[in-house]
Design a protein around this motif. Structure first.
Motif, short mmCIF file in Angstrom:
data_model
loop_
_atom_site.label_atom_id
_atom_site.label_comp_id
_atom_site.label_asym_id
_atom_site.label_seq_id
_atom_site.Cartn_x
_atom_site.Cartn_y
_atom_site.Cartn_z
N ALA A 36 5.31 -1.17 -13.80
CA ALA A 36 5.87 -1.12 -15.15
C ALA A 36 7.00 -0.11 -15.24
O ALA A 36 8.01 -0.35 -15.91
CB ALA A 36 4.77 -0.79 -16.16
N ILE A 37 6.85 1.03 -14.57
CA ILE A 37 7.89 2.06 -14.60
C ILE A 37 9.14 1.57 -13.89
O ILE A 37 10.27 1.76 -14.37
CB ILE A 37 7.35 3.36 -13.98
CG1 ILE A 37 6.24 3.94 -14.88
CG2 ILE A 37 8.47 4.38 -13.78
CD1 ILE A 37 5.45 5.07 -14.24
N ALA A 38 8.96 0.91 -12.73
CA ALA A 38 10.11 0.37 -12.01
C ALA A 38 10.84 -0.67 -12.86
O ALA A 38 12.08 -0.68 -12.93
CB ALA A 38 9.66 -0.24 -10.69
N GLY A 42 14.69 -0.80 -14.34
CA GLY A 42 15.56 -1.84 -13.83
C GLY A 42 15.74 -1.81 -12.34
O GLY A 42 16.80 -2.19 -11.82
N ILE A 43 14.70 -1.35 -11.63
CA ILE A 43 14.76 -1.27 -10.17
C ILE A 43 13.50 -1.90 -9.60
O ILE A 43 12.59 -2.29 -10.34
CB ILE A 43 14.87 0.20 -9.68
CG1 ILE A 43 13.65 1.00 -10.16
CG2 ILE A 43 16.17 0.83 -10.15
CD1 ILE A 43 13.58 2.40 -9.59
N THR A 44 13.44 -2.02 -8.29
CA THR A 44 12.23 -2.50 -7.64
C THR A 44 11.30 -1.31 -7.36
O THR A 44 11.73 -0.16 -7.30
CB THR A 44 12.55 -3.19 -6.31
OG1 THR A 44 13.16 -2.23 -5.43
CG2 THR A 44 13.47 -4.38 -6.52
N LYS A 45 10.03 -1.63 -7.16
CA LYS A 45 9.07 -0.56 -6.87
C LYS A 45 9.41 0.19 -5.58
O LYS A 45 9.25 1.42 -5.54
CB LYS A 45 7.65 -1.13 -6.83
CG LYS A 45 6.60 -0.03 -6.81
CD LYS A 45 5.21 -0.53 -7.21
CE LYS A 45 4.63 -1.46 -6.18
NZ LYS A 45 3.19 -1.73 -6.44
N PRO A 46 9.89 -0.47 -4.52
CA PRO A 46 10.26 0.30 -3.32
C PRO A 46 11.32 1.36 -3.59
O PRO A 46 11.29 2.44 -2.98
CB PRO A 46 10.77 -0.78 -2.36
CG PRO A 46 10.02 -2.01 -2.76
CD PRO A 46 9.92 -1.93 -4.25
#
Length: 215
Positions: A36-38, A42-46
């Motif tokens: 949810a934070i990623a 507006g980014i990916t989790k990695p």
């Protein structure tokens, strides 16, 4: 096309990601996921993991941000050139305003989740110890407590911090009254011996403790 790392947004990327984490935690509570934070950022989790390592690293960064800000605000309030009762109320109000402004983040830093390996839930403890040290120092240099001053200033610093932590936690959870009324109630409880003690003739504002290094 993969999501962009927010390096070119004009805002430092770490601050942008922490701002996104703040927003999600405020909406969803302490259990907010890295996914949810990623997404909020507006980014990916990695990419999020690249910046903080894991959820523990993100919690640590949020802890440094919020406890550092709270400590600095309390320290400034202790140094305000106010009458003693006004200063007591100002310090209390500063702390309660700080936890009220981000209640979900406060809960993340003070209430452990079952099985959470990040250490969140005890994260505020070091800052509270520093706040107790600040109050102890302020009492010691401003208030005449007689021959037992070292003992009493230390006991009061720890006791006031613990009382305000417990009372603030209850107030934030139940909101039984406006913040101003809570400040007054706590100040009334503290005021007895503080009102009776004289000012030290050479009283000067307490020396601020060394500031924590910036992120």
């Amino acid at each position: 096309m993969p999501p962009a790392d927010p390096a070119d947004s004009g805002e430092p990327r770490r601050e942008q990601l922490l701002n996104a984490a703040d927003r999600v935690i405020q909406r969803e509570g302490p259990g907010a996921s890295m996914n949810a934070i990623a997404a909020e950022a507006g980014i990916t989790k990695p990419i999020l993991y690249r910046h903080f390592g894991d959820r523990t690293g993100l919690i640590r960064a949020l802890t440094e941000r919020h406890t550092g800000g709270l400590l600095a605000a309390v320290r400034a309030a202790l140094n305000e050139p106010l009458e003693r009762r006004d200063r007591v109320e100002h310090v209390l109000d500063t702390y309660l305003a700080g936890i009220e402004s981000r209640p979900q983040v406060y809960r993340l830093l003070t209430h452990p989740e079952a099985g959470d390996p990040t250490g969140a839930g005890n994260a505020l403890a070091p800052a509270l110890k520093q706040i107790a040290d600040e109050i102890t120092n302020a009492v010691a240099v401003q208030v005449d407590l007689g021959p037992e001053a070292p003992l009493l200033s230390e006991a009061w610093g720890r006791g006031i911090t613990g009382m305000v932590l417990a009372a603030g936690d209850w107030w934030l959870e139940t909101k039984p009254c406006p913040r101003a009324r809570m400040v007054q109630a706590l100040a009334d409880l503290l005021w007895g011996r503080l009102a009776a003690a004289a000012e030290l003739p050479s009283a000067t504002p307490p020396a601020p403790a060394a500031a924590a290094p910036a992120d």
